[in-house]
Design an enzyme around this catalytic site. Structure first.
Site, mmCIF file in Angstrom:
data_model
loop_
_atom_site.group_PDB
_atom_site.id
_atom_site.type_symbol
_atom_site.label_atom_id
_atom_site.label_comp_id
_atom_site.label_asym_id
_atom_site.label_seq_id
_atom_site.Cartn_x
_atom_site.Cartn_y
_atom_site.Cartn_z
ATOM 1 N N GLU A 74 26.798 86.484 49.570
ATOM 2 C CA GLU A 74 25.688 87.393 49.852
ATOM 3 C C GLU A 74 25.128 87.992 48.568
ATOM 4 O O GLU A 74 23.907 88.023 48.355
ATOM 5 C CB GLU A 74 26.153 88.521 50.792
ATOM 6 C CG GLU A 74 26.657 88.030 52.141
ATOM 7 C CD GLU A 74 28.156 87.798 52.171
ATOM 8 O OE1 GLU A 74 28.768 88.022 53.229
ATOM 9 O OE2 GLU A 74 28.728 87.379 51.128
ATOM 10 N N CYS A 97 32.172 90.892 53.973
ATOM 11 C CA CYS A 97 33.291 91.789 53.682
ATOM 12 C C CYS A 97 32.797 93.226 53.573
ATOM 13 O O CYS A 97 31.639 93.488 53.256
ATOM 14 C CB CYS A 97 33.996 91.362 52.396
ATOM 15 S SG CYS A 97 33.001 91.572 50.898
ATOM 16 N N CYS A 106 30.128 93.373 50.437
ATOM 17 C CA CYS A 106 28.846 92.692 50.662
ATOM 18 C C CYS A 106 28.000 93.447 51.682
ATOM 19 O O CYS A 106 26.769 93.395 51.639
ATOM 20 C CB CYS A 106 29.086 91.255 51.125
ATOM 21 S SG CYS A 106 29.740 90.199 49.806
ATOM 22 N N TRP A 192 48.933 48.135 45.842
ATOM 23 C CA TRP A 192 48.391 49.308 46.542
ATOM 24 C C TRP A 192 48.259 48.956 48.014
ATOM 25 O O TRP A 192 47.885 47.832 48.351
ATOM 26 C CB TRP A 192 47.050 49.730 45.972
ATOM 27 C CG TRP A 192 47.118 50.183 44.553
ATOM 28 C CD1 TRP A 192 46.733 49.500 43.453
ATOM 29 C CD2 TRP A 192 47.595 51.434 44.088
ATOM 30 N NE1 TRP A 192 46.915 50.238 42.318
ATOM 31 C CE2 TRP A 192 47.452 51.445 42.689
ATOM 32 C CE3 TRP A 192 48.130 52.564 44.706
ATOM 33 C CZ2 TRP A 192 47.825 52.523 41.890
ATOM 34 C CZ3 TRP A 192 48.487 53.642 43.921
ATOM 35 C CH2 TRP A 192 48.339 53.616 42.540
ATOM 36 N N GLY A 316 57.622 61.272 50.797
ATOM 37 C CA GLY A 316 58.092 60.077 51.473
ATOM 38 C C GLY A 316 58.515 60.419 52.887
ATOM 39 O O GLY A 316 58.354 61.548 53.357
#
Length: 382
Positions: A74, A97, A106, A192, A316
């Site tokens: 803001e 806030c 704000c 991969w 894992g």
């Protein structure tokens, strides 16, 4: 034939004006969402927020929270004004806030700038805000409309919403496997499984989350760097679960610990090893014990204290199963490559003792399937 339950007895008259107003409200909020996303990877532990100021049907300023400690969305928008915002509308993805932090409230800026209407996407669960921001604006005579594109706005901040209410990281468990469920060949070779496009996408996730965690087995077997390799990306804090301090002293993570923040979580009392790792710039965390291993729940609390609000779990099978049993996993990303390795069932993405019956299974919901290159990414909550 249509069910009567879908027919209103006294339907509300909807005019073209009403439809156009809703359309414009959503249009401006979608722009605010786009702006908020620009802060990905830079605002932690704050939320992603975007704001748009509209006057006489024209956008006169935009803003977003660019990085932790910088102006909130803001105030960032107000800083870009080239004309008065008096009588204008503001669209903001999260409730403004109303408290002092690194930045002033704000709500104060909204009131001082004479904003007439504020359109809010998400409610802020932070106990310092939690409706107080909206009330403060309404008490000042400002009209507040909530819930504008709420689900889309909520989707910006699952990490913040979890962290601010639980004080522990939002954990995303990520793994890659073949179509037959293998995470490696029987000889351990895993590079991969997925395509380059899919692997690049992982780096965007690394950029978005504050930390990345693996088990010591991954460090020993793969010697990874666990960094973010996209332009402008931010390296996550690297966390190794190493109950007995088996991390190789010359591995890539240890060698680069002064460059990239690194944590080793352990239950070991070996002060000689602990001192060595600390001298390399590593933060060694001693946790409570769970079956003589790192207690993951205790570790999450300690990471939360260090303001690590989001965590990518790239472990894992053993660590993944331990995380599921500990109940720390919030979200799963499963990359499935269109390949079949065959062989034994040694390398499974979730490894350990299975549930006894299907009714005890970990149930996934809110599934979303995305095609990335030749691969498939399945997102789901758990």
């Amino acid at each position: 034939m249509y069910s009567k339950m879908f027919v209103q007895k006294n339907p509300v008259k909807i005019t073209k004006v009403c439809i156009m107003e809703v359309y414009m409200d959503e249009k401006y909020m979608r722009r605010a969402i786009e702006l908020a996303a620009k802060g990905v990877g830079k605002v932690s532990p704050n939320p992603l927020v975007g704001a748009v100021i509209v006057k006489d049907g024209k956008v006169i300023a935009e803003g977003y929270h660019a990085k932790y400690g910088a102006l909130h969305a803001e105030r960032d928008a107000f800083s870009k004004l080239r004309e008065s915002a008096k009588g204008a509308d503001m669209y903001v993805t999260l409730e403004p806030c109303c408290h002092y932090g690194k930045q002033p409230p704000c709500t104060q800026a909204i009131i001082e700038n004479g904003i007439k209407n504020v359109y809010v996407g998400s409610d802020d669960p932070n106990e310092l805000v939690a409706g107080k921001g909206i009330k403060q604006l309404e008490d000042a005579g400002i009209n507040v409309v909530t819930g504008v594109l709420k689900s889309e706005c909520d989707a910006l901040n699952p990490v913040f919403f979890h962290y601010i209410t639980h004080k522990t990281p939002y954990v995303v468990m990520k793994y890659a496997m073949t179509l037959d469920g293998k995470t490696a060949c029987d000889n351990g070779e895993s590079k991969w499984i997925t395509s380059e496009t899919a692997r690049e996408n992982v780096h965007y996730t690394r950029n978005a989350l504050k930390g990345i965690m693996v088990g010591v087995g991954t460090v020993i077997n793969d010697n990874p760097n666990l960094t973010c390799r996209i332009d402008g990306g931010v390296n996550p804090v690297r966390i190794i679960c190493d109950s007995n301090l088996r991390t190789p002293k010359d591995c890539n993570i240890v060698r680069t610990a002064f460059e990239v923040p690194t944590i080793i979580a352990t239950v070991s009392e070996d002060e000689k090893f602990i001192k060595f790792f600390e001298q390399q710039g590593i933060d060694v965390i001693k946790t409570a014990k769970q079956d003589n291993r790192v207690d993951l729940c205790d570790l999450m609390l300690k990471l939360g204290e260090r303001k690590i609000d989001g965590l990518l779990l790239e472990g894992g099978g053993t660590l993944n199963m331990s995380a599921l049993k500990a109940g720390i996993v919030n979200h799963i990303q499963a990359y499935i490559a269109p390949k079949i390795f065959g062989g034994s069932g040694i390398y499974n993405p979730v490894k350990g003792e299975s549930v006894a019956v299907p009714s005890e299974a970990y149930i996934c919901k809110n599934m979303n399937i995305t095609h990335i290159g030749d691969d498939i990414l399945i997102d789901c909550d758990i």
